[in-house]
Design a protein around this motif. Structure first.
Motif, mmCIF file in Angstrom:
data_model
loop_
_atom_site.group_PDB
_atom_site.id
_atom_site.type_symbol
_atom_site.label_atom_id
_atom_site.label_comp_id
_atom_site.label_asym_id
_atom_site.label_seq_id
_atom_site.Cartn_x
_atom_site.Cartn_y
_atom_site.Cartn_z
ATOM 1 N N MET A 1 0.834 -1.191 0.000
ATOM 2 C CA MET A 1 0.000 0.000 0.000
ATOM 3 C C MET A 1 0.877 1.252 0.000
ATOM 4 N N ASN A 2 0.327 2.344 -0.527
ATOM 5 C CA ASN A 2 0.976 3.645 -0.434
ATOM 6 C C ASN A 2 0.402 4.379 0.774
ATOM 7 N N ILE A 3 1.246 4.636 1.771
ATOM 8 C CA ILE A 3 0.815 5.240 3.022
ATOM 9 C C ILE A 3 1.388 6.651 3.122
ATOM 10 N N LEU A 4 0.520 7.646 3.242
ATOM 11 C CA LEU A 4 0.940 9.036 3.408
ATOM 12 C C LEU A 4 0.737 9.425 4.872
ATOM 13 N N ILE A 5 1.792 9.923 5.507
ATOM 14 C CA ILE A 5 1.751 10.245 6.931
ATOM 15 C C ILE A 5 1.948 11.738 7.148
ATOM 16 N N THR A 6 1.078 12.341 7.961
ATOM 17 C CA THR A 6 1.325 13.695 8.441
ATOM 18 C C THR A 6 1.983 13.570 9.815
ATOM 19 N N GLY A 7 2.936 14.440 10.114
ATOM 20 C CA GLY A 7 3.650 14.312 11.383
ATOM 21 C C GLY A 7 4.557 13.102 11.408
ATOM 22 N N LEU A 21 7.740 0.008 6.434
ATOM 23 C CA LEU A 21 8.723 -0.347 5.405
ATOM 24 C C LEU A 21 9.130 -1.815 5.530
ATOM 25 N N GLU A 22 9.259 -2.295 6.759
ATOM 26 C CA GLU A 22 9.600 -3.700 6.975
ATOM 27 C C GLU A 22 8.538 -4.626 6.382
ATOM 28 N N LYS A 23 7.283 -4.175 6.393
ATOM 29 C CA LYS A 23 6.185 -4.981 5.868
ATOM 30 C C LYS A 23 5.980 -4.790 4.370
ATOM 31 N N GLY A 24 6.822 -3.984 3.745
ATOM 32 C CA GLY A 24 6.761 -3.825 2.299
ATOM 33 C C GLY A 24 5.856 -2.712 1.804
ATOM 34 N N HIS A 25 5.305 -1.905 2.720
ATOM 35 C CA HIS A 25 4.488 -0.768 2.299
ATOM 36 C C HIS A 25 5.385 0.372 1.834
ATOM 37 N N ARG A 26 4.843 1.254 1.021
ATOM 38 C CA ARG A 26 5.558 2.451 0.578
ATOM 39 C C ARG A 26 5.066 3.629 1.408
ATOM 40 N N VAL A 27 6.006 4.423 1.909
ATOM 41 C CA VAL A 27 5.676 5.503 2.843
ATOM 42 C C VAL A 27 6.099 6.854 2.273
ATOM 43 N N SER A 28 5.223 7.826 2.420
ATOM 44 C CA SER A 28 5.559 9.208 2.077
ATOM 45 C C SER A 28 5.048 10.111 3.191
ATOM 46 N N TYR A 29 5.615 11.320 3.262
ATOM 47 C CA TYR A 29 5.243 12.275 4.300
ATOM 48 C C TYR A 29 4.655 13.534 3.686
ATOM 49 N N LEU A 30 3.766 14.173 4.433
ATOM 50 C CA LEU A 30 3.406 15.562 4.199
ATOM 51 C C LEU A 30 4.160 16.373 5.236
ATOM 52 N N PRO A 38 15.817 8.904 3.571
ATOM 53 C CA PRO A 38 15.990 7.568 3.003
ATOM 54 C C PRO A 38 14.687 6.774 3.011
ATOM 55 N N ASN A 39 14.328 6.221 1.878
ATOM 56 C CA ASN A 39 13.176 5.324 1.728
ATOM 57 C C ASN A 39 11.813 5.998 1.891
ATOM 58 N N VAL A 40 11.797 7.333 2.018
ATOM 59 C CA VAL A 40 10.543 8.054 2.206
ATOM 60 C C VAL A 40 10.512 9.257 1.270
ATOM 61 N N GLU A 41 9.422 9.393 0.493
ATOM 62 C CA GLU A 41 9.253 10.573 -0.341
ATOM 63 C C GLU A 41 8.536 11.651 0.461
ATOM 64 N N VAL A 42 9.062 12.852 0.437
ATOM 65 C CA VAL A 42 8.502 13.952 1.220
ATOM 66 C C VAL A 42 7.802 14.940 0.297
ATOM 67 N N PHE A 43 6.517 15.163 0.557
ATOM 68 C CA PHE A 43 5.730 16.166 -0.157
ATOM 69 C C PHE A 43 5.526 17.359 0.775
ATOM 70 N N GLN A 44 5.496 18.524 0.207
ATOM 71 C CA GLN A 44 5.371 19.736 1.005
ATOM 72 C C GLN A 44 3.917 20.178 1.107
ATOM 73 N N TRP A 45 3.584 20.792 2.248
ATOM 74 C CA TRP A 45 2.288 21.425 2.383
ATOM 75 C C TRP A 45 2.417 22.656 3.253
ATOM 76 N N ASN A 46 1.473 23.560 3.090
ATOM 77 C CA ASN A 46 1.409 24.769 3.901
ATOM 78 C C ASN A 46 -0.044 24.943 4.318
ATOM 79 N N ILE A 47 -0.318 24.627 5.565
ATOM 80 C CA ILE A 47 -1.699 24.579 6.030
ATOM 81 C C ILE A 47 -2.338 25.958 6.009
#
Length: 301
Positions: A1-7, A21-30, A38-47
């Protein structure tokens, strides 16, 4: 799964990312800052400006919302209390608006919440997910948090994880508890009889993962160990693990209230919270149900 995390860079997000990541999911951050991890794509936001970088939500299967100002970071002025509420709700409102404008569908929206839902001090009354919300600031904040999450109509499921006192060597609660003990000045707080509904960081993160992988989960779940303990017991067990004596009397409640003001309820109050829905509606198995085992695992690191 693609998991997007805030905080995602916080205590919970950091460990949760490792396990996902150990379970094979793909992780990205806002994140407010664009950075390379490393291993995490970071997307930017401005609330405040209502901005979310394109691609963040378009590629997400699940959003895990952890962002929010620390409850005990600063004294509770009226301004600070509003900041605490806004820091939890405004990100959800922005995500909801973006999802609707872009006609994006999520498989699930998993939001942090807190056992403060029941109030800051409920004594030894046994509480579960069917119990009524409290009436103090913590309850108000948490109710608004959960109501906001439920507005995410673009998600097939919305789950709120009511988090107890998180025990982690990288957190806030445990290091503050053990620091004076290490130097021989440890003592229980207030009466010492206030219950602490705790959870090991790994079990908490595994509950978030369960909320992703178990498609029957929806609504609010208490994320606490099956065995709450009093502040006195927690302090005594920490001292035993660290092999340090406890010889000082308890820190009086009036001193804590003098120092912390209204925020003092965080340390002088307590809750006896049960994980009823986790135990009855899922096959989740805790790794740490005993406070001694949990503290040994964390403090020996």
């Amino acid at each position: 799964m693609n998991i997007l995390i805030t905080g995602g860079t916080g205590m919970i997000g950091h460990r949760l990312t490792e396990l996902l990541l150990e379970k094979g999911h793909r992780v990205s951050y806002l994140s407010r800052k664009k950075e390379k991890l490393p291993n995490v794509e970071v997307f930017q936001w401005n609330i405040k400006k209502g901005f979310i970088e394109t691609g963040a939500l378009e590629n997400a299967d699940y959003v895990i919302h952890l962002a929010g100002a620390g409850i005990a970071d600063k004294r509770w002025t009226e301004k600070r209390k509003q900041e605490i509420i806004d820091s939890r709700i405004e990100p959800i409102e922005l995500i909801n608006k973006y999802l609707q404008e872009k006609s994006i569908r999520l498989k699930g929206f998993i939001s942090a919440s807190a056992i403060g839902f029941y109030g800051g001090d409920t004594g030894d009354k046994k509480l579960d997910e069917s119990s009524q919300a409290g009436n103090d600031f913590l309850a108000k904040c948490t109710k608004l948090w959960e109501i906001s999450a439920q507005q995410i109509s673009a998600a097939e499921r919305v789950v709120s994880i009511r988090i107890g006192i998180v025990l982690s060597e990288k957190g806030v609660a445990l290091p503050k508890l053990v620091l004076p003990i290490r130097f021989g000045f440890g003592a229980a707080l207030g009466s010492g009889q206030q219950f602490m509904s705790w959870i090991h960081i790994d079990d908490l993160c595994r509950i978030f993962i369960q909320a992703i992988e178990n498609h029957t989960m929806h609504g609010a779940f208490n994320a606490v160990s099956p065995n709450p303990v009093t502040n006195q017991v927690m302090t005594n067990e920490a001292a035993k693990v660290l092999k340090r004596p406890l010889w000082l009397p308890n820190v009086p409640s009036f001193i804590l209230k003098l120092v912390f003001g209204e925020m003092g309820i965080v340390v002088t109050g307590g809750n006896f919270v049960l994980n009823k829905r986790i135990s009855q509606e899922t096959n989740f198995q805790y790794q740490f149900t005993n406070i001694k085992e949990a503290l040994t695992d964390l403090l020996e690191k």
